[in-house]
Motif scaffolding. Structure first.
Motif, PDB file in Angstrom:
ATOM      1  N   ILE A 176      -2.820  42.839  -2.682  1.00  0.00           N
ATOM      2  CA  ILE A 176      -3.824  44.104  -1.572  1.00  0.00           C
ATOM      3  C   ILE A 176      -3.998  44.402  -2.581  1.00  0.00           C
ATOM      4  CG2 ILE A 176      -4.078  45.048   0.101  1.00  0.00           C
ATOM      5  CD1 ILE A 176      -1.788  43.708   1.797  1.00  0.00           C
ATOM      6  N   PRO A 177      -3.250  45.204  -3.304  1.00  0.00           N
ATOM      7  CA  PRO A 177      -4.355  46.327  -4.283  1.00  0.00           C
ATOM      8  C   PRO A 177      -5.191  46.104  -5.359  1.00  0.00           C
ATOM      9  CG  PRO A 177      -1.769  47.120  -4.198  1.00  0.00           C
ATOM     10  CD  PRO A 177      -2.364  45.843  -3.170  1.00  0.00           C
ATOM     11  N   LEU A 178      -5.190  44.948  -5.832  1.00  0.00           N
ATOM     12  CA  LEU A 178      -6.071  43.614  -6.833  1.00  0.00           C
ATOM     13  C   LEU A 178      -7.174  43.481  -5.470  1.00  0.00           C
ATOM     14  CD1 LEU A 178      -6.706  43.196  -9.214  1.00  0.00           C
ATOM     15  CD2 LEU A 178      -5.232  40.872  -8.714  1.00  0.00           C
ATOM     16  N   THR A 179      -6.908  42.460  -5.072  1.00  0.00           N
ATOM     17  CA  THR A 179      -8.250  42.415  -4.158  1.00  0.00           C
ATOM     18  C   THR A 179      -9.132  43.121  -3.812  1.00  0.00           C
ATOM     19  OG1 THR A 179      -6.583  42.155  -1.828  1.00  0.00           O
ATOM     20  CG2 THR A 179      -7.611  40.635  -3.346  1.00  0.00           C
ATOM     21  N   GLN A 180      -8.403  44.439  -3.041  1.00  0.00           N
ATOM     22  CA  GLN A 180      -9.124  45.662  -2.660  1.00  0.00           C
ATOM     23  C   GLN A 180     -10.007  46.037  -4.011  1.00  0.00           C
ATOM     24  OE1 GLN A 180      -6.502  47.950  -0.820  1.00  0.00           O
ATOM     25  NE2 GLN A 180      -6.251  47.672   1.696  1.00  0.00           N
ATOM     26  N   ALA A 181      -9.361  46.164  -4.880  1.00  0.00           N
ATOM     27  CA  ALA A 181     -10.089  46.830  -6.148  1.00  0.00           C
ATOM     28  C   ALA A 181     -11.724  46.577  -6.303  1.00  0.00           C
ATOM     29  CB  ALA A 181      -9.724  46.412  -7.110  1.00  0.00           C
ATOM     30  N   ILE A 182     -11.489  44.870  -5.770  1.00  0.00           N
ATOM     31  CA  ILE A 182     -12.914  43.834  -6.648  1.00  0.00           C
ATOM     32  C   ILE A 182     -13.613  43.334  -5.551  1.00  0.00           C
ATOM     33  CG2 ILE A 182     -11.194  42.850  -8.458  1.00  0.00           C
ATOM     34  CD1 ILE A 182     -11.487  40.239  -7.132  1.00  0.00           C
ATOM     35  N   GLU A 183     -13.241  44.163  -3.656  1.00  0.00           N
ATOM     36  CA  GLU A 183     -13.934  43.486  -2.294  1.00  0.00           C
ATOM     37  C   GLU A 183     -13.492  42.553  -2.359  1.00  0.00           C
ATOM     38  OE1 GLU A 183     -17.437  46.313  -1.629  1.00  0.00           O
ATOM     39  OE2 GLU A 183     -17.568  46.804  -3.781  1.00  0.00           O
ATOM     40  N   LEU A 184     -12.609  41.737  -2.621  1.00  0.00           N
ATOM     41  CA  LEU A 184     -12.564  40.080  -2.127  1.00  0.00           C
ATOM     42  C   LEU A 184     -11.728  40.479  -0.859  1.00  0.00           C
ATOM     43  CD1 LEU A 184     -12.627  37.605  -2.658  1.00  0.00           C
ATOM     44  CD2 LEU A 184     -10.831  37.070  -3.683  1.00  0.00           C
ATOM     45  N   LYS A 185     -12.374  39.602   0.725  1.00  0.00           N
ATOM     46  CA  LYS A 185     -11.763  39.050   1.662  1.00  0.00           C
ATOM     47  C   LYS A 185     -11.858  37.747   2.112  1.00  0.00           C
ATOM     48  CE  LYS A 185     -11.334  41.819   4.710  1.00  0.00           C
ATOM     49  NZ  LYS A 185     -10.029  42.792   5.271  1.00  0.00           N
ATOM     50  N   THR A 186     -12.357  36.623   1.709  1.00  0.00           N
ATOM     51  CA  THR A 186     -12.461  35.490   1.312  1.00  0.00           C
ATOM     52  C   THR A 186     -12.902  34.527   0.215  1.00  0.00           C
ATOM     53  OG1 THR A 186     -13.256  35.394   3.634  1.00  0.00           O
ATOM     54  CG2 THR A 186     -13.166  33.430   2.331  1.00  0.00           C
ATOM     55  N   PHE A 187     -11.567  33.531  -0.059  1.00  0.00           N
ATOM     56  CA  PHE A 187     -11.517  33.097  -1.208  1.00  0.00           C
ATOM     57  C   PHE A 187     -11.686  31.368  -1.110  1.00  0.00           C
ATOM     58  CE2 PHE A 187      -9.837  30.541  -4.573  1.00  0.00           C
ATOM     59  CZ  PHE A 187     -10.531  31.275  -5.911  1.00  0.00           C
ATOM     60  N   LEU A 188     -13.149  30.599  -1.635  1.00  0.00           N
ATOM     61  CA  LEU A 188     -13.020  29.423  -1.812  1.00  0.00           C
ATOM     62  C   LEU A 188     -12.279  28.462  -2.520  1.00  0.00           C
ATOM     63  CD1 LEU A 188     -13.507  26.645  -0.214  1.00  0.00           C
ATOM     64  CD2 LEU A 188     -15.929  26.984  -0.025  1.00  0.00           C
ATOM     65  N   GLY A 189     -11.767  27.849  -2.975  1.00  0.00           N
ATOM     66  CA  GLY A 189     -12.019  27.104  -4.359  1.00  0.00           C
ATOM     67  C   GLY A 189     -12.248  25.308  -3.934  1.00  0.00           C
ATOM     68  N   VAL A 190     -13.142  25.200  -4.652  1.00  0.00           N
ATOM     69  CA  VAL A 190     -13.176  23.812  -4.560  1.00  0.00           C
ATOM     70  C   VAL A 190     -13.156  22.542  -6.196  1.00  0.00           C
ATOM     71  CG1 VAL A 190     -14.879  21.612  -4.245  1.00  0.00           C
ATOM     72  CG2 VAL A 190     -15.250  23.883  -3.019  1.00  0.00           C
ATOM     73  N   PRO A 191     -12.404  21.724  -5.611  1.00  0.00           N
ATOM     74  CA  PRO A 191     -11.774  21.389  -7.169  1.00  0.00           C
ATOM     75  C   PRO A 191     -12.948  19.805  -8.177  1.00  0.00           C
ATOM     76  CG  PRO A 191     -10.646  20.140  -5.617  1.00  0.00           C
ATOM     77  CD  PRO A 191     -11.655  20.867  -4.845  1.00  0.00           C
ATOM     78  N   LEU A 192     -13.224  20.175  -9.186  1.00  0.00           N
ATOM     79  CA  LEU A 192     -14.515  19.551  -9.903  1.00  0.00           C
ATOM     80  C   LEU A 192     -13.303  18.085 -10.755  1.00  0.00           C
ATOM     81  CD1 LEU A 192     -16.553  22.246 -11.349  1.00  0.00           C
ATOM     82  CD2 LEU A 192     -16.602  21.249  -9.600  1.00  0.00           C
ATOM     83  N   VAL A 193     -13.839  17.409  -9.883  1.00  0.00           N
ATOM     84  CA  VAL A 193     -13.250  16.305 -10.601  1.00  0.00           C
ATOM     85  C   VAL A 193     -13.803  15.003 -11.084  1.00  0.00           C
ATOM     86  CG1 VAL A 193     -11.663  14.606  -9.549  1.00  0.00           C
ATOM     87  CG2 VAL A 193     -11.863  16.287  -8.418  1.00  0.00           C
TER      88      VAL A 193
END
Length: 411
Positions: A176-193
């Motif tokens: 939480i402290p790290l995500t708050q530092a960069i203001e991150l709320k939603t993360f989406l990762g899509v693989p490159l295959v």
């Protein structure tokens, strides 16, 4: 919908029609007219919504075409992936978008993170790799291996979609402290295959508030991910082909033409910076005898051993090459003749201590030229190093001689 002092009709989510007259006070004719108007407004709003979706889809298709043309039209990988991230980030109106490249042979190892797109006012954050992302990357690699012998759904669809990263378990209390530092709320990762290999990931950050990605957006993102995968592998294959064109297939060292290019480059650099430069010409002794006695397979093994010795003894900044047959060369930047002779003698002794299980001990003769004894001229340095090599051969092989010893011999 009725109100005390008027009538409210819902057109769609967020749009209403208000009539400043209670519905029950209207005449039947006015009621029917009002209901008809509301129905027309609803149809019109539906058409508008449909058109807006159509325009948005067309806009994304145009962007996909632009990205596809850009990716397939150049091998400047970093530049095209950075442009892709920017165009995609602006189109989807996300806070950050970036592409990571992975080592397909080492699960979870990131080779590079390309230049990220960041919305105005936000700090860069692509260098931050959370444990949940690393675990996901490693899981993708395991799934890729299992998919080869499985009838399950393709692992390519295994995205990492976290609507709110603060909902993740955080026993150590650092997420939480790290995500708050960069203001991150939603993360989406899509693989490159690419052909069953995980070659990277396409990542999105939404800051400040949660972000919902609908099915059309997911489909669009996956299409872009497919193109990015092709770009990465085409660039890697091109790089591999270029490397093959520059190297000797048996030893992995530079070939003769690459060596001459490197020598020209290093001579010009030494002239500009007023630094020393030395050159070794190396000959593997008795290779013809080994080929005649044991066959060319053993001879090739001796050449490989020689190449490995050059890689092991020489510094990382030094440039070694195989000219063909039993001939090798090495460029030693920032090294005077005196230092190069010491290194050559060390190389000679190390080679003597190396034994092939069938052909026995190796032997090499080395000639060295370099500053300040020799001038910074390619032809002169090569000629002087060659003559010093022949001097080492005449003295009995298995030794190193410098260009400064040539005049002593003549005298």
């Amino acid at each position: 919908m009725l109100a005390d002092k008027g009538s409210i009709f819902e057109i769609d989510d967020g749009h209403f029609l208000y009539i400043q007259c209670p519905f029950n006070d209207l005449t039947e004719e006015h009621k029917m007219l009002l209901i008809t108007i509301v129905d027309h407004l609803r149809v019109a709003q539906e058409w508008r919504s449909t058109l807006e979706k159509g325009f948005e889809i067309q806009k994304r298709m145009d962007l996909l075409h632009k990205i596809t043309v850009s990716i397939r039209g150049t091998l400047e990988l970093s530049e095209v992936l950075a442009t892709t991230a920017r165009d995609l980030g602006e189109s989807l109106q996300v806070s950050r978008c970036f592409i990571r490249r992975y080592d397909p042979n080492i699960p979870g190892k990131v080779l590079a993170t390309e230049q990220e797109y960041t919305a105005p006012g936000l700090m860069k954050a692509s260098d931050t790799i959370f444990d949940f992302e690393t675990d996901w990357m490693k899981g993708l690699s395991r799934a890729a291996e299992q998919a080869q012998n499985s009838s399950e759904d393709s692992f390519e669809s295994k995205t990492l979609y976290l609507r709110n990263v603060e909902d993740l378990p955080d026993p150590e209390g650092w997420i939480i402290p790290l995500t708050q530092a960069i203001e991150l709320k939603t993360f989406l990762g899509v693989p490159l295959v690419y052909q069953g290999m995980i070659v990277g990931s396409l990542c999105f950050h939404q800051c400040g508030s949660e972000r919902y990605f609908d099915n059309q957006e997911f489909e669009f993102i996956r299409q872009v991910a497919d193109e990015a995968s092709v770009a990465i592998m085409h660039a890697e294959m091109y790089k591999h082909i270029q490397q093959q064109a520059k190297t000797d297939s048996l030893t992995g060292l530079y070939n003769k033409s690459s060596f001459h290019e490197a020598l020209n480059r290093e001579i010009e650099r030494s002239k500009r910076s007023n630094t020393d430069l030395s050159l070794m010409m190396i000959d593997l002794d008795f290779l013809k005898k080994a080929n005649d006695t044991y066959g060319h397979i053993i001879g090739d093994e001796l050449i490989k051993l020689m190449g490995s010795k050059l890689k092991h003894i020489l510094r990382q900044v030094d440039i070694s090459a195989r000219f063909g047959g039993d001939e090798f060369g090495a460029i030693l930047p920032d090294t005077p003749l005196s230092g190069a002779k010491l290194l050559a003698q060390r190389l000679v002794e190390d080679i003597k201590a190396t034994k092939h299980p069938i052909a026995g001990p190796l032997s090499a003769s080395i000639g060295v030229a370099g500053t300040p004894f020799n001038e910074l001229n390619k032809d002169t340095m090569i000629e002087q190093a060659d003559q010093a090599l022949y001097l080492a051969k005449r003295k009995g092989k298995g030794q190193a001689c410098g260009a400064d010893e040539l005049k002593q011999t003549e005298a």
